[in-house]
Design an enzyme around this catalytic site. Structure first.
Site, PDB file in Angstrom:
ATOM      1  N   GLY A  97       0.996  -1.206   0.214  1.00  6.92           N
ATOM      2  CA  GLY A  97       0.145   0.231   0.010  1.00  6.92           C
ATOM      3  C   GLY A  97       0.772   1.249  -0.130  1.00  6.92           C
ATOM      4  O   GLY A  97       1.785   1.448   0.789  1.00  6.92           O
ATOM      5  N   ARG A 100       1.026  -5.417  -5.158  1.00  2.00           N
ATOM      6  CA  ARG A 100       1.245  -6.610  -4.112  1.00  2.00           C
ATOM      7  C   ARG A 100       1.572  -7.669  -5.171  1.00  2.00           C
ATOM      8  O   ARG A 100       0.610  -8.177  -5.804  1.00  2.00           O
ATOM      9  CB  ARG A 100       0.225  -6.733  -3.350  1.00  2.00           C
ATOM     10  CG  ARG A 100       0.154  -5.546  -2.138  1.00  2.00           C
ATOM     11  CD  ARG A 100      -1.155  -5.635  -1.175  1.00  2.00           C
ATOM     12  NE  ARG A 100      -1.106  -4.948  -0.139  1.00  2.00           N
ATOM     13  CZ  ARG A 100      -1.856  -3.828   0.029  1.00  2.00           C
ATOM     14  NH1 ARG A 100      -2.937  -3.755  -0.635  1.00  2.00           N
ATOM     15  NH2 ARG A 100      -1.619  -2.856   0.901  1.00  2.00           N
ATOM     16  N   ASP A 160       5.466  -4.548   6.288  1.00  2.00           N
ATOM     17  CA  ASP A 160       6.058  -5.672   6.647  1.00  2.00           C
ATOM     18  C   ASP A 160       6.032  -7.019   5.322  1.00  2.00           C
ATOM     19  O   ASP A 160       6.887  -7.619   5.265  1.00  2.00           O
ATOM     20  CB  ASP A 160       5.497  -6.529   7.693  1.00  2.00           C
ATOM     21  CG  ASP A 160       3.977  -6.437   7.802  1.00  2.00           C
ATOM     22  OD1 ASP A 160       3.328  -6.052   6.944  1.00  2.00           O
ATOM     23  OD2 ASP A 160       3.215  -7.004   8.804  1.00  2.00           O
ATOM     24  N   THR A 211       4.370   2.877   5.257  1.00  2.00           N
ATOM     25  CA  THR A 211       3.028   2.705   5.451  1.00  2.00           C
ATOM     26  C   THR A 211       2.286   3.141   6.544  1.00  2.00           C
ATOM     27  O   THR A 211       2.979   3.635   7.502  1.00  2.00           O
ATOM     28  CB  THR A 211       2.779   0.659   5.789  1.00  2.00           C
ATOM     29  OG1 THR A 211       1.488   0.740   6.533  1.00  2.00           O
ATOM     30  CG2 THR A 211       3.632   0.698   7.112  1.00  2.00           C
ATOM     31  N   ASP A 264       0.079   2.577   8.282  1.00  2.00           N
ATOM     32  CA  ASP A 264      -0.458   1.818   9.811  1.00  2.00           C
ATOM     33  C   ASP A 264       0.446   1.899  10.690  1.00  2.00           C
ATOM     34  O   ASP A 264       0.131   1.410  12.000  1.00  2.00           O
ATOM     35  CB  ASP A 264      -0.535   0.232   9.170  1.00  2.00           C
ATOM     36  CG  ASP A 264      -1.450   0.050   8.098  1.00  2.00           C
ATOM     37  OD1 ASP A 264      -2.246   1.145   7.661  1.00  2.00           O
ATOM     38  OD2 ASP A 264      -1.582  -1.064   7.568  1.00  2.00           O
ATOM     39  N   ASP A 287       2.794  -0.207  11.866  1.00  2.00           N
ATOM     40  CA  ASP A 287       2.844  -1.305  12.582  1.00  2.00           C
ATOM     41  C   ASP A 287       3.960  -2.276  12.292  1.00  2.00           C
ATOM     42  O   ASP A 287       4.081  -3.416  12.364  1.00  2.00           O
ATOM     43  CB  ASP A 287       1.432  -2.395  11.958  1.00  2.00           C
ATOM     44  CG  ASP A 287       1.459  -2.467  10.454  1.00  2.00           C
ATOM     45  OD1 ASP A 287       2.554  -1.829   9.864  1.00  2.00           O
ATOM     46  OD2 ASP A 287       0.819  -3.236   9.753  1.00  2.00           O
ATOM     47  N   ARG A 290      -5.421  -1.762   9.245  1.00  2.00           N
ATOM     48  CA  ARG A 290      -5.373  -3.110   9.122  1.00  2.00           C
ATOM     49  C   ARG A 290      -5.310  -3.735  10.595  1.00  2.00           C
ATOM     50  O   ARG A 290      -6.327  -3.512  11.390  1.00  2.00           O
ATOM     51  CB  ARG A 290      -4.093  -3.505   8.375  1.00  2.00           C
ATOM     52  CG  ARG A 290      -4.364  -4.988   7.663  1.00  2.00           C
ATOM     53  CD  ARG A 290      -2.818  -5.397   7.146  1.00  2.00           C
ATOM     54  NE  ARG A 290      -2.538  -4.544   5.795  1.00  2.00           N
ATOM     55  CZ  ARG A 290      -3.008  -5.002   4.720  1.00  2.00           C
ATOM     56  NH1 ARG A 290      -3.682  -5.994   4.407  1.00  2.00           N
ATOM     57  NH2 ARG A 290      -2.584  -4.173   3.675  1.00  2.00           N
TER      58      ARG A 290
HETATM   59  O1  F6P Z   1      -1.532  -1.275   4.694  1.00  2.00           O
HETATM   60  C1  F6P Z   1      -1.907   0.081   4.403  1.00  2.00           C
HETATM   61  C2  F6P Z   1      -3.704   0.036   4.235  1.00  2.00           C
HETATM   62  O2  F6P Z   1      -4.171   1.154   3.906  1.00  2.00           O
HETATM   63  C3  F6P Z   1      -4.310  -0.577   5.490  1.00  2.00           C
HETATM   64  O3  F6P Z   1      -4.392   0.475   6.603  1.00  2.00           O
HETATM   65  C4  F6P Z   1      -5.484  -1.276   4.729  1.00  2.00           C
HETATM   66  O4  F6P Z   1      -6.070  -2.215   5.471  1.00  2.00           O
HETATM   67  C5  F6P Z   1      -5.123  -1.690   3.602  1.00  2.00           C
HETATM   68  O5  F6P Z   1      -3.834  -1.056   3.110  1.00  2.00           O
HETATM   69  C6  F6P Z   1      -5.983  -1.624   2.307  1.00  2.00           C
HETATM   70  O6  F6P Z   1      -5.509  -2.070   1.192  1.00  2.00           O
HETATM   71  P1  F6P Z   1      -5.876  -1.949  -0.252  1.00  2.00           P
HETATM   72  O7  F6P Z   1      -5.339  -0.627  -0.948  1.00  2.00           O
HETATM   73  O8  F6P Z   1      -5.314  -3.309  -0.994  1.00  2.00           O
HETATM   74  O9  F6P Z   1      -7.411  -1.845  -0.271  1.00  2.00           O
END
Ligand code: F6P
Length: 328
Positions: free
Chosen positions: A15, A76, A107, A130, A132, A134, A176
């Site tokens: 992300g 990804r 991660d 990120t 997050d 995390d 997340r």
């Molecule tokens: O890891 C970053 C994040 O924005 C999280 O907070 C969220 O759960 C996820 O990515 C959303 O992923 P995507 O953009 O693939 O929907």
């Protein structure tokens, strides 16, 4: 410094987060400063597999320090999870004369980097990017500070309308499985309650708290909910549940979603990105590999990638207490 590294590749993966561009800029310019070449790899590991590379010099990163997203794009990559995919990626790097890799991501991206290093002995360095926050081994990931400011700004606006209509707003934020965004932005925005995965408040306590809040004379309220919270109901089910039990509340739901990932990075994230990029490149030139470059107590620090991936970035429990006191 080691003379063996002549060319470094940089990619963004997973992300996106505000500050990734500032980190790319820092990596590219630090390479130029040390007179080594830099290659931008597009679409993360997928671009590595497809050989989607572009030479980058100090002028290719003009005017991006202030931009959200990532000019290198992100992905990804499922193919990178296969041995064949990683083998192809390695062949492409070798063919392009790239000696080491800087991976800007979370991660999942670091796990890919570590596997790649283990399989091919290829030098890798991680920069945590990120929203997050995390990741173990850094008090701040790139984009976290900007995301907090975005969330607080949104909730300030929600508060205006909540207050005009005497309403309760349930605001869902990203993160997340981590509650860092919810907890920090919740305090910053003056939330009545904050639901995070690390501490299950429980439905009874939530209702009790809202009851108390009404009785204490508050006419409108904000509850911030981390998307990964453990209360057992999604935000819309939670709205129905509260309405059934506390009919005195007029409730609306707001899911902030991907706007939290966009926007111009804060000054904090730009400075952090610049510092991490310098350290990542210079650590590679010193012969280091398989580390994440982070910030701890305002000092740039290296953490082995394995620890960064496996370790847990704890929430600050004192913040829970502060939040409780603030909502009296
Ligand atoms: O890891 C970053 C994040 O924005 C999280 O907070 C969220 O759960 C996820 O990515 C959303 O992923 P995507 O953009 O693939 O929907």
């Amino acid at each position: 410094m080691s003379k063996t590294i002549k060319k470094i590749g940089v990619l963004t993966s997973g992300g996106d987060s505000p500050g990734m561009n500032a980190a790319i800029r820092s990596v590219v310019r630090t390479c130029a400063y040390h007179d080594i070449e830099c290659i931008g790899i597009y679409r993360g590991y997928q671009g590595m597999i497809e050989g989607d590379f572009k030479e980058m010099g100090p002028r290719s990163v003009n005017n991006i320090v202030n931009k959200g997203g990532t000019i290198l794009k992100s992905a990804r990559s499922k193919d990178f999870m296969t041995v064949e995919g990683r083998k192809k990626a390695h062949e492409n790097l070798v063919a392009a004369g790239v000696d080491a890799l800087v991976v800007i991501g979370g991660d999942g991206s670091f796990t890919g980097a570590e596997v790649f290093n283990n399989e091919f002995g290829y030098p890798v360095m991680g920069i945590p990017g990120t929203i997050d926050n995390d990741i173990f081994g850094t008090s701040h990931t790139l984009g976290f500070d900007t995301a907090l400011n975005t969330v607080v700004d949104c909730i300030d606006k929600i508060r205006d309308t909540a207050s005009s209509h005497n309403r309760l707003f349930l605001v869902e934020v990203m993160g997340r499985d981590a509650g860092h965004i919810a907890l920090n932005a919740g305090i910053g925005a003056g939330a009545e309650e904050i639901l995070i995965p690390e501490e299950d408040l429980g439905l009874d306590r939530l209702l009790e708290s809202l009851r108390r809040s009404k009785a204490s004379g508050k006419s409108s309220s904000i509850v911030v909910i981390a998307e990964g919270d453990k209360i057992g109901k999604n935000v819309f089910e939670l709205k129905d549940y509260i309405e059934e039990n506390l009919p005195e509340y007029d409730i609306r739901v707001s899911v902030l979603g991907h706007m939290q990932r966009g926007g111009s990075p804060s000054c904090f994230d730009r400075v952090l990105a610049s510092r991490l990029g310098v350290k990542a490149v210079e650590s590679i030139l010193e012969g280091k590999s398989n580390f994440m470059v982070g910030i701890l107590n305002d000092k740039i620090a290296l953490t082995p990638l394995e620890q960064a991936i496996k370790g847990h970035s704890e929430i600050d429990r004192e913040l829970l207490r502060v939040s409780d006191i603030m909502t009296i």
